[in-house]
Enzyme design. Structure first.
Site, PDB file in Angstrom:
ATOM      1  N   ASP A 294      16.010   1.728  -6.882  1.00  0.00           N
ATOM      2  CA  ASP A 294      15.405   3.070  -6.670  1.00  0.00           C
ATOM      3  C   ASP A 294      14.528   3.340  -7.791  1.00  0.00           C
ATOM      4  OD1 ASP A 294      14.847   5.795  -6.052  1.00  0.00           O
ATOM      5  OD2 ASP A 294      16.975   6.313  -5.964  1.00  0.00           O
TER       6      ASP A 294
ATOM      7  N   ASP B  81       6.272   6.920  -2.328  1.00  0.00           N
ATOM      8  CA  ASP B  81       5.377   8.175  -2.662  1.00  0.00           C
ATOM      9  C   ASP B  81       6.426   9.441  -2.127  1.00  0.00           C
ATOM     10  OD1 ASP B  81       3.439   9.194  -4.186  1.00  0.00           O
ATOM     11  OD2 ASP B  81       2.223   9.639  -2.097  1.00  0.00           O
TER      12      ASP B  81
ATOM     13  N   SER C 297       1.014  -1.226  -1.742  1.00  0.00           N
ATOM     14  CA  SER C 297       0.331  -1.403  -0.467  1.00  0.00           C
ATOM     15  C   SER C 297       1.184  -2.310   0.465  1.00  0.00           C
ATOM     16  CB  SER C 297      -1.130  -2.078  -0.798  1.00  0.00           C
ATOM     17  OG  SER C 297      -1.905  -1.250  -1.199  1.00  0.00           O
ATOM     18  N   THR C 298       2.233  -2.620   0.071  1.00  0.00           N
ATOM     19  CA  THR C 298       3.202  -3.748   1.145  1.00  0.00           C
ATOM     20  C   THR C 298       3.924  -2.873   2.114  1.00  0.00           C
ATOM     21  OG1 THR C 298       4.837  -3.730  -0.695  1.00  0.00           O
ATOM     22  CG2 THR C 298       3.215  -5.430  -0.773  1.00  0.00           C
TER      23      THR C 298
ATOM     24  N   TYR D  93       0.648   0.521   4.360  1.00  0.00           N
ATOM     25  CA  TYR D  93      -0.552  -0.217   3.978  1.00  0.00           C
ATOM     26  C   TYR D  93      -0.867  -1.614   4.519  1.00  0.00           C
ATOM     27  CZ  TYR D  93      -2.739   4.101   1.793  1.00  0.00           C
ATOM     28  OH  TYR D  93      -2.886   5.331   1.286  1.00  0.00           O
TER      29      TYR D  93
END
Length: 166
Positions: free
Chosen positions: A10, A34, A119-120, A123
């Site tokens: 985490d 996020d 970004s994985t 995105y």
């Protein structure tokens, strides 16, 4: 060059000076990691982020960590590229995310930093290529950061990152 370690876990539970969140351009909170960072830090994180927005893909900025547990003092927000097949400089933008995070960390005097895979998720960046870019960029960037902890959200991501670090 910082020590780079890979953990499965985490992001908001990491005991480091700063954590990186894979943000959207508004810095108001989004999905995935996020969302978890914003939930843990509290509503003042979105307020602080909105004052710095919009943030271009490949860039990074910092806010206080607000309600995140010490020793975390800062949240570094970076906007990764949306994968569009690789023909739109996505690799350069992704590498810039990692470089800019280290630059921002250096400006803050951060010595320990936790970073998720950028970004994985939604995105859509291919995880294997993203892992290669993350590790090679972190190794090639001069920094005062002593430890970078790459925090994987699943075993597959952890394994890809571990192969790149080895």
């Amino acid at each position: 060059m910082p020590v780079i370690e890979v953990v499965l876990g985490d992001l908001v539970a990491q005991r480091v000076d700063a954590i990186v969140t894979a943000a959207n351009e508004s810095l108001l909170g989004g999905g995935g990691v996020d969302r978890a960072v914003h939930a843990a830090a509290g509503p003042r994180l979105a307020e602080a982020g909105s004052a710095l927005a919009p943030l271009d893909p490949g860039d990074a900025v910092a806010t206080p960590a607000f309600r995140l547990d010490p020793p975390v003092r800062h949240v570094i927000h970076t906007v990764g590229p949306v994968w569009e097949g690789g023909g739109y400089d996505e690799a350069a933008v992704l590498a810039s995310c990692y470089r800019r995070c280290l630059e921002v960390a250096d400006a803050l005097g951060v010595r320990t930093l936790a970073i998720p895979a950028i970004s994985t998720g939604v995105y859509g960046y291919p995880p294997e290529e993203a892992a290669r870019i993350a590790v090679s960029t972190l190794r090639a960037t001069r920094t005062g950061v002593e430890l970078v902890r790459l925090v994987a959200f699943d075993e597959g991501s952890r394994d890809l990152l571990t192969r790149e670090v080895s």
